[in-house]
Design a protein around this motif. Structure first.
Motif, PDB file in Angstrom:
ATOM      1  N   ARG A 133       0.694  -1.337  -0.162  1.00 49.77           N
ATOM      2  CA  ARG A 133      -0.032  -0.019  -0.072  1.00 49.77           C
ATOM      3  C   ARG A 133       0.839   1.410  -0.063  1.00 49.77           C
ATOM      4  NH1 ARG A 133      -4.368  -1.802   4.673  1.00 49.77           N
ATOM      5  NH2 ARG A 133      -5.480  -3.354   3.372  1.00 49.77           N
ATOM      6  N   GLN A 134       1.953   1.230   0.847  1.00 44.12           N
ATOM      7  CA  GLN A 134       2.961   2.334   0.617  1.00 44.12           C
ATOM      8  C   GLN A 134       4.049   2.308  -0.423  1.00 44.12           C
ATOM      9  OE1 GLN A 134       2.119   4.741   2.790  1.00 44.12           O
ATOM     10  NE2 GLN A 134       0.357   3.938   3.708  1.00 44.12           N
ATOM     11  N   SER A 135       3.916   1.310  -1.261  1.00 45.08           N
ATOM     12  CA  SER A 135       4.897   1.118  -2.062  1.00 45.08           C
ATOM     13  C   SER A 135       5.131   2.309  -3.085  1.00 45.08           C
ATOM     14  CB  SER A 135       4.644  -0.228  -3.148  1.00 45.08           C
ATOM     15  OG  SER A 135       5.554  -0.260  -4.153  1.00 45.08           O
ATOM     16  N   PRO A 136       6.463   2.723  -3.655  1.00 46.29           N
ATOM     17  CA  PRO A 136       6.702   3.666  -4.397  1.00 46.29           C
ATOM     18  C   PRO A 136       6.135   3.428  -5.821  1.00 46.29           C
ATOM     19  CG  PRO A 136       8.635   3.008  -3.613  1.00 46.29           C
ATOM     20  CD  PRO A 136       7.581   2.366  -2.885  1.00 46.29           C
ATOM     21  N   GLN A 137       6.085   2.025  -5.999  1.00 44.94           N
ATOM     22  CA  GLN A 137       5.652   1.826  -7.371  1.00 44.94           C
ATOM     23  C   GLN A 137       4.374   2.304  -7.894  1.00 44.94           C
ATOM     24  OE1 GLN A 137       7.753   0.547  -9.822  1.00 44.94           O
ATOM     25  NE2 GLN A 137       9.435   0.337  -8.336  1.00 44.94           N
ATOM     26  N   ALA A 138       3.255   1.878  -6.651  1.00 49.59           N
ATOM     27  CA  ALA A 138       2.083   2.363  -6.915  1.00 49.59           C
ATOM     28  C   ALA A 138       1.880   3.872  -7.279  1.00 49.59           C
ATOM     29  CB  ALA A 138       1.239   1.839  -6.026  1.00 49.59           C
ATOM     30  N   ARG A 139       2.676   4.490  -6.191  1.00 48.44           N
ATOM     31  CA  ARG A 139       2.529   6.154  -6.416  1.00 48.44           C
ATOM     32  C   ARG A 139       3.119   6.677  -7.700  1.00 48.44           C
ATOM     33  NH1 ARG A 139       4.697  10.038  -1.383  1.00 48.44           N
ATOM     34  NH2 ARG A 139       3.706  12.141  -2.330  1.00 48.44           N
ATOM     35  N   ILE A 140       4.350   5.826  -8.072  1.00 46.59           N
ATOM     36  CA  ILE A 140       4.837   6.299  -9.259  1.00 46.59           C
ATOM     37  C   ILE A 140       3.895   6.095 -10.486  1.00 46.59           C
ATOM     38  CG2 ILE A 140       6.551   5.772 -10.920  1.00 46.59           C
ATOM     39  CD1 ILE A 140       8.513   5.225  -8.685  1.00 46.59           C
ATOM     40  N   GLN A 141       2.979   4.928 -10.420  1.00 51.79           N
ATOM     41  CA  GLN A 141       2.007   4.760 -11.476  1.00 51.79           C
ATOM     42  C   GLN A 141       1.174   5.985 -11.513  1.00 51.79           C
ATOM     43  OE1 GLN A 141       2.163   2.435 -14.094  1.00 51.79           O
ATOM     44  NE2 GLN A 141       4.261   1.691 -13.229  1.00 51.79           N
ATOM     45  N   VAL A 142       0.756   6.364 -10.213  1.00 49.84           N
ATOM     46  CA  VAL A 142      -0.378   7.413 -10.235  1.00 49.84           C
ATOM     47  C   VAL A 142       0.171   8.623 -10.733  1.00 49.84           C
ATOM     48  CG1 VAL A 142      -1.947   8.662  -8.597  1.00 49.84           C
ATOM     49  CG2 VAL A 142      -1.725   6.308  -8.309  1.00 49.84           C
ATOM     50  N   GLU A 143       1.475   8.879 -10.174  1.00 48.79           N
ATOM     51  CA  GLU A 143       2.067  10.260 -10.811  1.00 48.79           C
ATOM     52  C   GLU A 143       2.361  10.220 -12.366  1.00 48.79           C
ATOM     53  OE1 GLU A 143       2.512  12.755  -9.142  1.00 48.79           O
ATOM     54  OE2 GLU A 143       1.474  11.934  -7.139  1.00 48.79           O
ATOM     55  N   LEU A 144       2.606   8.963 -12.754  1.00 50.39           N
ATOM     56  CA  LEU A 144       2.641   8.965 -14.200  1.00 50.39           C
ATOM     57  C   LEU A 144       1.385   9.199 -15.031  1.00 50.39           C
ATOM     58  CD1 LEU A 144       5.080   5.668 -14.510  1.00 50.39           C
ATOM     59  CD2 LEU A 144       5.889   8.111 -14.888  1.00 50.39           C
ATOM     60  N   VAL A 145       0.334   8.544 -14.538  1.00 49.40           N
ATOM     61  CA  VAL A 145      -0.836   9.013 -15.085  1.00 49.40           C
ATOM     62  C   VAL A 145      -1.120  10.592 -14.953  1.00 49.40           C
ATOM     63  CG1 VAL A 145      -3.520   8.641 -15.087  1.00 49.40           C
ATOM     64  CG2 VAL A 145      -1.742   6.624 -14.823  1.00 49.40           C
ATOM     65  N   ARG A 146      -0.959  11.037 -13.692  1.00 47.95           N
ATOM     66  CA  ARG A 146      -1.195  12.252 -13.624  1.00 47.95           C
ATOM     67  C   ARG A 146      -0.289  13.246 -14.505  1.00 47.95           C
ATOM     68  NH1 ARG A 146       0.958  16.312  -9.830  1.00 47.95           N
ATOM     69  NH2 ARG A 146      -0.468  17.803  -9.464  1.00 47.95           N
ATOM     70  N   LEU A 147       0.952  12.670 -14.721  1.00 47.50           N
ATOM     71  CA  LEU A 147       1.873  13.597 -15.417  1.00 47.50           C
ATOM     72  C   LEU A 147       1.432  13.574 -16.940  1.00 47.50           C
ATOM     73  CD1 LEU A 147       4.733  15.146 -15.778  1.00 47.50           C
ATOM     74  CD2 LEU A 147       5.764  12.890 -16.020  1.00 47.50           C
ATOM     75  N   GLY A 148       0.926  12.341 -17.445  1.00 44.61           N
ATOM     76  CA  GLY A 148       0.322  12.266 -18.780  1.00 44.61           C
ATOM     77  C   GLY A 148      -0.758  13.340 -18.904  1.00 44.61           C
ATOM     78  N   GLN A 149      -1.342  13.435 -17.926  1.00 39.71           N
ATOM     79  CA  GLN A 149      -2.841  14.300 -18.028  1.00 39.71           C
ATOM     80  C   GLN A 149      -2.371  15.807 -18.125  1.00 39.71           C
ATOM     81  OE1 GLN A 149      -5.038  13.434 -14.630  1.00 39.71           O
ATOM     82  NE2 GLN A 149      -5.953  11.542 -15.557  1.00 39.71           N
ATOM     83  N   LEU A 150      -1.269  15.951 -17.350  1.00 41.24           N
ATOM     84  CA  LEU A 150      -0.755  17.260 -17.210  1.00 41.24           C
ATOM     85  C   LEU A 150       0.030  17.724 -18.675  1.00 41.24           C
ATOM     86  CD1 LEU A 150       0.681  17.575 -13.776  1.00 41.24           C
ATOM     87  CD2 LEU A 150      -1.245  18.540 -14.707  1.00 41.24           C
ATOM     88  N   ASP A 151       0.778  16.641 -19.003  1.00 39.99           N
ATOM     89  CA  ASP A 151       1.381  16.811 -20.394  1.00 39.99           C
ATOM     90  C   ASP A 151       0.440  17.354 -21.538  1.00 39.99           C
ATOM     91  OD1 ASP A 151       4.038  16.615 -21.969  1.00 39.99           O
ATOM     92  OD2 ASP A 151       2.759  15.078 -23.132  1.00 39.99           O
TER      93      ASP A 151
END
Length: 274
Positions: free
Chosen positions: A161-179
């Motif tokens: 639950r606290q894994s950085p991989q899951a957070r990285i995936q969320v941030e990647l999706v958010r980064l794609g939306q921002l891009d």
């Protein structure tokens, strides 16, 4: 006295029965007194009667009144010796009884010890106890291992639950939306800037001096400076005339101030340069 002192005796008695003063005078001899004082063996004097005193009495280790008293002084009383033996006998009996009691108690302890009484039964009992302890130990180990496995699974779940991989995936999706939003914003900004540029170009083209020149107007300059008034130029001056499609080099014949225009005869020696 010298021979007696070297004989290794327990005590030396210097005695004499009653007698006259002259008979006892030899015990006042200085050499006798000094020798008694330096002797290593215990010395007892018993000279004369109770009232008689000599220098030897003062030099000896112990002074008695008579020879009999001297003998009694160094010889223990039979009754006292008997009492001492009885006391020691009683102490010895008491000590032996205590030793016997201790030995009897130890023997009873040994006899009541299950290992000494029946070693085979004792060993079998201990074997059963050891098997029971081993069973409890195995059960405790299994319970502990299961608890640790459950705890490990819980920790892994929390870690996932606290894994950085899951957070990285969320941030990647958010980064794609921002891009994507940034690309759209840049396109809209470029479109707006392009439209603004077109509008400004149209306005610039509308107000361009070239447009004015295309309608028959001209720009006159002398020595690189625009001529705004007829008063700014003298007759005979060379001027440059800028038309919409080229320039002319001309010479001013005369100036007429106050007139809105000039006839074709006002210009002379005009040379065109395309």
């Amino acid at each position: 006295l010298d021979q007696a002192d070297d004989a290794g005796l327990d005590a030396i008695l210097l005695v004499r029965g009653g007698g006259s003063f002259e008979d006892l005078f030899c015990f006042n001899d200085e050499n006798i007194a000094r020798r008694l004082a330096h002797m290593k063996t215990y010395t007892v004097t018993g000279v004369g009667h109770e009232v008689d005193t000599t220098l030897a009495d003062f030099a000896a280790d112990q002074r008695t009144a008579t020879p009999t008293a001297a003998a009694q002084w160094i010889t223990p009383d039979q009754k006292e010796v008997w009492q001492w033996f009885e006391q020691k006998r009683a102490q010895l009996i008491q000590s032996m009884n205590a030793r016997m009691d201790q030995a009897a108690a130890r023997l009873l302890q040994y006899q009541s010890n299950p290992y000494l009484a029946d070693p085979l039964s004792w060993a079998q009992k201990k074997e059963l106890e050891l098997a029971a302890v081993s069973t409890r130990l195995k059960s405790a180990q299994a319970s502990f291992a299961a608890a640790q496995q459950n705890r490990l699974a819980s920790l892994r779940l929390q870690l996932n639950r606290q894994s950085p991989q899951a957070r990285i995936q969320v941030e990647l999706v958010r980064l794609g939306q921002l891009d994507q939003m940034l690309g759209q914003s840049m396109q809209e900004f470029a479109r707006g800037q392009r439209d603004r540029l077109c509008r400004n170009a149209s306005l610039l083209d509308a107000y361009s001096p070239l447009k004015v020149l295309s309608r028959g107007y001209a720009l006159v300059s002398a020595e690189g400076q625009l001529v705004h008034s007829a008063a700014d130029i003298q007759a005979g001056a060379l001027v440059d005339v800028r038309l919409h499609d080229g320039t002319l080099e001309a010479q001013v014949l005369k100036t007429n101030q106050g007139r809105s225009g000039a006839g074709k005869n006002d210009w002379h020696d005009v040379q065109e340069e395309q």
